[in-house]
Write an enzyme that holds these catalytic residues in place. Sequence first.
Site, PDB file in Angstrom:
ATOM      1  N   HIS A  75     -29.362  20.906  47.571  1.00 22.35           N
ATOM      2  CA  HIS A  75     -29.097  19.576  48.813  1.00 22.35           C
ATOM      3  C   HIS A  75     -27.900  19.604  48.245  1.00 22.35           C
ATOM      4  O   HIS A  75     -27.301  18.507  49.400  1.00 22.35           O
ATOM      5  CB  HIS A  75     -29.964  18.309  48.341  1.00 22.35           C
ATOM      6  CG  HIS A  75     -31.366  18.788  49.266  1.00 22.35           C
ATOM      7  ND1 HIS A  75     -32.721  18.568  48.683  1.00 22.35           N
ATOM      8  CD2 HIS A  75     -32.120  19.861  50.342  1.00 22.35           C
ATOM      9  CE1 HIS A  75     -33.635  19.218  49.660  1.00 22.35           C
ATOM     10  NE2 HIS A  75     -32.958  19.832  50.123  1.00 22.35           N
ATOM     11  N   HIS A  76     -27.101  19.003  47.006  1.00 30.02           N
ATOM     12  CA  HIS A  76     -25.935  18.813  46.778  1.00 30.02           C
ATOM     13  C   HIS A  76     -25.080  19.134  46.190  1.00 30.02           C
ATOM     14  O   HIS A  76     -24.211  19.297  45.170  1.00 30.02           O
ATOM     15  CB  HIS A  76     -26.463  17.240  45.761  1.00 30.02           C
ATOM     16  CG  HIS A  76     -26.982  16.079  46.414  1.00 30.02           C
ATOM     17  ND1 HIS A  76     -28.829  16.346  46.264  1.00 30.02           N
ATOM     18  CD2 HIS A  76     -27.224  15.361  47.213  1.00 30.02           C
ATOM     19  CE1 HIS A  76     -29.116  14.772  46.652  1.00 30.02           C
ATOM     20  NE2 HIS A  76     -28.073  14.446  47.738  1.00 30.02           N
TER      21      HIS A  76
END
Length: 184
Positions: A75-76
Amino acid sequence: MTLPHHYREILKGLGEDPEREGLLDTPKRAAKAMQYLCHGYEQSLEDIVNGALFTSDNDEMVILKDIELYSLCEHHLLPFIGKAHVAYIPTGKVLGLSKLARIVDMYARRLQIQENLTRQIADAIQDVTQAAGVAVVIEAQHMCMMMRGVEKQNSTMNTSVMLGAFRESNTTRMEFLQLIGRSK
Ligand SMILES: [Zn+2]
């Protein structure tokens, strides 16, 4: 376009000057580092196991604990770091211990979420060994939690997947949790 080119664009997007001395080689270095952190994509279960499956009449739990784990959250693209504990109950075939660690590493060195990583490791060990049961516990700290957002510096995420005997038998599961020091 190559990965270094894209890192150069990221630097620009951040408002940096990619021509300044300290950043000149950064796109190249960052691309190389990222490729290393994701080298699990170039590996397969077959390559890793590579015949290191041995016949054995041992039917007792085999445990490898405190396997260092470094991964990147999908996600990051920030690291999550921790430990994996794995166990299985053989049914005629045992796997070299270093192979268990390499299976963990192969899946960790891809973009992941911890839940899927835990599941993939368990399924792979089950696939390869045809074990009577497989257990995987991962405890990890996520930089996307610690360095940004809620900034929860000391929270550790725990995930576990229990297959076969570890799922069906309380005693077996408790024995495993006790051996990895996680039972209450
Ligand atoms: Zn994240």
